[in-house]
Design a protein around this motif. Structure first.
Motif, PDB file in Angstrom:
ATOM      1  N   VAL A 204       0.628  -1.466   0.001  1.00  7.70           N
ATOM      2  CA  VAL A 204       0.192  -0.267   0.415  1.00  7.70           C
ATOM      3  C   VAL A 204       1.056   1.306  -0.144  1.00  7.70           C
ATOM      4  O   VAL A 204       0.580   2.314  -0.527  1.00  7.70           O
ATOM      5  N   THR A 205       2.110   0.991   0.458  1.00  9.31           N
ATOM      6  CA  THR A 205       3.038   2.630   0.760  1.00  9.31           C
ATOM      7  C   THR A 205       3.331   2.771  -0.303  1.00  9.31           C
ATOM      8  O   THR A 205       3.411   3.653  -1.235  1.00  9.31           O
ATOM      9  N   ARG A 206       3.892   1.474  -1.314  1.00  6.14           N
ATOM     10  CA  ARG A 206       4.305   2.095  -3.013  1.00  6.14           C
ATOM     11  C   ARG A 206       3.329   2.717  -3.440  1.00  6.14           C
ATOM     12  O   ARG A 206       3.125   3.611  -4.447  1.00  6.14           O
ATOM     13  N   MET A 207       1.844   1.785  -3.665  1.00  5.66           N
ATOM     14  CA  MET A 207       0.339   2.413  -4.507  1.00  5.66           C
ATOM     15  C   MET A 207       0.420   3.514  -3.975  1.00  5.66           C
ATOM     16  O   MET A 207      -0.027   4.626  -5.076  1.00  5.66           O
ATOM     17  N   THR A 208       0.075   4.637  -2.387  1.00  3.71           N
ATOM     18  CA  THR A 208      -0.317   5.221  -2.108  1.00  3.71           C
ATOM     19  C   THR A 208       0.679   6.546  -1.622  1.00  3.71           C
ATOM     20  O   THR A 208       0.139   7.597  -1.765  1.00  3.71           O
ATOM     21  N   GLY A 209       2.053   5.929  -1.196  1.00  2.00           N
ATOM     22  CA  GLY A 209       3.515   7.053  -1.085  1.00  2.00           C
ATOM     23  C   GLY A 209       2.786   7.166   0.598  1.00  2.00           C
ATOM     24  O   GLY A 209       3.525   8.114   0.804  1.00  2.00           O
ATOM     25  N   GLN A 210       2.040   6.642   1.500  1.00  2.00           N
ATOM     26  CA  GLN A 210       2.039   6.767   2.759  1.00  2.00           C
ATOM     27  C   GLN A 210       1.939   5.887   3.179  1.00  2.00           C
ATOM     28  O   GLN A 210       2.024   4.099   2.782  1.00  2.00           O
ATOM     29  N   ASP A 211       2.949   5.165   4.711  1.00  2.00           N
ATOM     30  CA  ASP A 211       2.797   4.343   5.453  1.00  2.00           C
ATOM     31  C   ASP A 211       1.975   3.990   6.376  1.00  2.00           C
ATOM     32  O   ASP A 211       0.716   4.481   6.039  1.00  2.00           O
ATOM     33  N   ALA A 212       1.849   2.961   6.587  1.00  2.00           N
ATOM     34  CA  ALA A 212       0.213   2.355   7.055  1.00  2.00           C
ATOM     35  C   ALA A 212      -0.305   3.345   8.736  1.00  2.00           C
ATOM     36  O   ALA A 212      -0.946   3.764   8.345  1.00  2.00           O
ATOM     37  N   ASP A 213       0.367   3.914   8.804  1.00  2.00           N
ATOM     38  CA  ASP A 213       0.012   4.430  10.310  1.00  2.00           C
ATOM     39  C   ASP A 213      -1.028   5.731   9.654  1.00  2.00           C
ATOM     40  O   ASP A 213      -1.874   6.292   9.422  1.00  2.00           O
ATOM     41  N   ALA A 214      -0.061   6.366   8.363  1.00  2.00           N
ATOM     42  CA  ALA A 214      -0.553   7.113   7.202  1.00  2.00           C
ATOM     43  C   ALA A 214      -1.753   6.809   6.185  1.00  2.00           C
ATOM     44  O   ALA A 214      -2.545   7.895   6.643  1.00  2.00           O
ATOM     45  N   ARG A 276      -4.671  12.303  -6.969  1.00  2.00           N
ATOM     46  CA  ARG A 276      -4.890  12.872  -6.522  1.00  2.00           C
ATOM     47  C   ARG A 276      -4.682  13.456  -4.654  1.00  2.00           C
ATOM     48  O   ARG A 276      -3.450  14.002  -4.555  1.00  2.00           O
ATOM     49  N   LEU A 277      -5.009  12.285  -3.956  1.00  2.00           N
ATOM     50  CA  LEU A 277      -4.453  11.696  -2.747  1.00  2.00           C
ATOM     51  C   LEU A 277      -3.146  11.427  -3.109  1.00  2.00           C
ATOM     52  O   LEU A 277      -2.213  11.365  -2.490  1.00  2.00           O
ATOM     53  N   ARG A 278      -2.658  10.386  -3.577  1.00  2.00           N
ATOM     54  CA  ARG A 278      -1.182  10.201  -3.933  1.00  2.00           C
ATOM     55  C   ARG A 278       0.039  11.603  -4.076  1.00  2.00           C
ATOM     56  O   ARG A 278       0.621  11.249  -3.273  1.00  2.00           O
ATOM     57  N   GLN A 279      -0.741  12.898  -4.540  1.00  2.00           N
ATOM     58  CA  GLN A 279       0.263  13.559  -5.001  1.00  2.00           C
ATOM     59  C   GLN A 279       0.254  14.179  -3.120  1.00  2.00           C
ATOM     60  O   GLN A 279       0.927  14.793  -3.133  1.00  2.00           O
ATOM     61  N   GLU A 280      -1.032  14.218  -3.149  1.00  2.00           N
ATOM     62  CA  GLU A 280      -1.634  15.187  -1.649  1.00  2.00           C
ATOM     63  C   GLU A 280       0.175  13.988  -0.558  1.00  2.00           C
ATOM     64  O   GLU A 280      -0.106  14.970   0.397  1.00  2.00           O
ATOM     65  N   ALA A 281      -0.389  12.877  -0.352  1.00  2.00           N
ATOM     66  CA  ALA A 281      -0.036  12.424   0.376  1.00  2.00           C
ATOM     67  C   ALA A 281       2.149  12.715   0.494  1.00  2.00           C
ATOM     68  O   ALA A 281       3.446  12.739   0.921  1.00  2.00           O
ATOM     69  N   GLY A 282       2.711  12.958  -1.392  1.00  2.00           N
ATOM     70  CA  GLY A 282       4.163  12.476  -1.768  1.00  2.00           C
ATOM     71  C   GLY A 282       4.091  14.669  -1.283  1.00  2.00           C
ATOM     72  O   GLY A 282       5.476  14.419  -0.658  1.00  2.00           O
ATOM     73  N   GLY A 283       3.432  15.385  -0.794  1.00  2.00           N
ATOM     74  CA  GLY A 283       3.646  16.814  -1.368  1.00  2.00           C
ATOM     75  C   GLY A 283       3.789  16.730   0.831  1.00  2.00           C
ATOM     76  O   GLY A 283       3.888  17.927   1.001  1.00  2.00           O
ATOM     77  N   SER A 284       3.382  16.213   0.932  1.00  2.00           N
ATOM     78  CA  SER A 284       3.201  16.494   3.068  1.00  2.00           C
ATOM     79  C   SER A 284       4.469  16.015   3.906  1.00  2.00           C
ATOM     80  O   SER A 284       5.303  15.411   3.099  1.00  2.00           O
TER      81      SER A 284
END
Length: 284
Positions: A204-214, A276-284
């Motif tokens: 999921v981290t690879r797909m979304t750019g977020q770790d599990a907690d995020a 869009r959510l992945r881009q937001e995660a990458g910019g956070s």
């Protein structure tokens, strides 16, 4: 079923969330309760909120994935309460993973609870619902039983399966003329703990750019649409109307319309939002 007074309702996943809210609302309307969950402390808190101790409310620790345990519980409900009128197959878990690499053991764990738990509960209680002369089966699917989402292939599979199983069951009982109604429930975002406790695969981290907690935190923000109490009232309204399908929350109604109007074209909208959510995660 127009009135719940004096009826006996069996509810799985009753230690929290929608299950607990259903118990409280049904008790308020004069129903007797048979509550089940693995979380015994949570069940005790539900009983406290219900304020219907003794014969009015019984609790049992049940793993809905265990067919024998569910059937044994159903038998005890009938013996202890004298009848069973409603079963709410509500217990569920969540898993975020990639369709290509989801671990079989995680997939099987989820399906055992989300799908097989519904089948076990339905089959265990149906004879008792028939015998009551005024019965109802309520199975919890999801908006993810209407549309699919990236990272949710296993959850989607379970909830689409619940939808198909429940809709077929309703038609069979109608053809038979059985005294049992059937309702499939599709909640949208309901403020429960299911997202907080979900399993999150490393893919999921690879797909979304977020770790599990995020990922869990984002999911929790997104489900703050409908309260469990409002969801319970909506579901019980559907039972009174013998509705075949109940959509819970404004987001569920939007998803249903989108799926009906766009067909598979809804996937383009879902992908735009995911990007869009992945881009937001990458910019956070």
């Amino acid at each position: 079923m127009k009135d719940f007074r004096g009826k006996v309702a069996a509810i799985t996943g009753a230690a929290s969330g929608i299950g607990r809210a259903l118990a409280v609302e049904l008790a308020r309307e004069g129903a007797r309760l048979a509550l089940a969950d693995l979380d015994e402390a949570g069940l005790a808190e539900t009983v406290r909120l219900v304020a219907a101790p003794g014969a009015g409310c019984t609790t049992t620790r049940v793993d809905v994935a265990d067919r024998a345990a569910v059937f044994a519980w159903a038998g005890r409900c009938r013996a202890g309460h004298g009848q069973v009128n409603l079963v709410f197959n509500n217990a569920g878990v969540a898993l975020a993973a990639a369709a290509e690499t989801v671990r079989p053991e995680d997939f099987e764990w989820l399906m055992a609870i989300n799908f097989w738990g519904v089948v076990h509960g339905t089959q265990a209680f149906l004879p008792h619902l028939r015998a009551s002369g005024d019965g109802h089966v309520v199975n919890l699917s999801s908006v993810f039983g209407l549309i699919a989402m990236p990272t949710q292939s296993a959850y989607n599979a379970s909830k689409f399966a619940v939808r198909g199983y429940t809709e077929a069951l309703r038609m069979e009982l109608l053809l038979e003329g059985a005294p049992v109604g059937v309702t499939c429930v599709h909640p949208g975002g309901v403020a429960t703990g299911i997202v907080r406790s979900q399993r999150v695969d490393e893919a999921v981290t690879r797909m979304t750019g977020q770790d599990a907690d995020a990922f869990r935190a984002q999911g929790e923000r997104m489900i703050q649409v409908t309260s469990p109490e409002a969801a319970a009232r909506r579901i019980l309204s559907g039972v009174r109307r013998n509705a075949s399908r109940v959509l819970v929350g404004p987001d569920a109604r939007v998803v249903d319309i989108m799926a009906r109007l766009l067909g598979p074209g809804y996937q383009r909208l879902v992908m735009r939002r995911a990007e869009r959510l992945r881009q937001e995660a990458g910019g956070s």
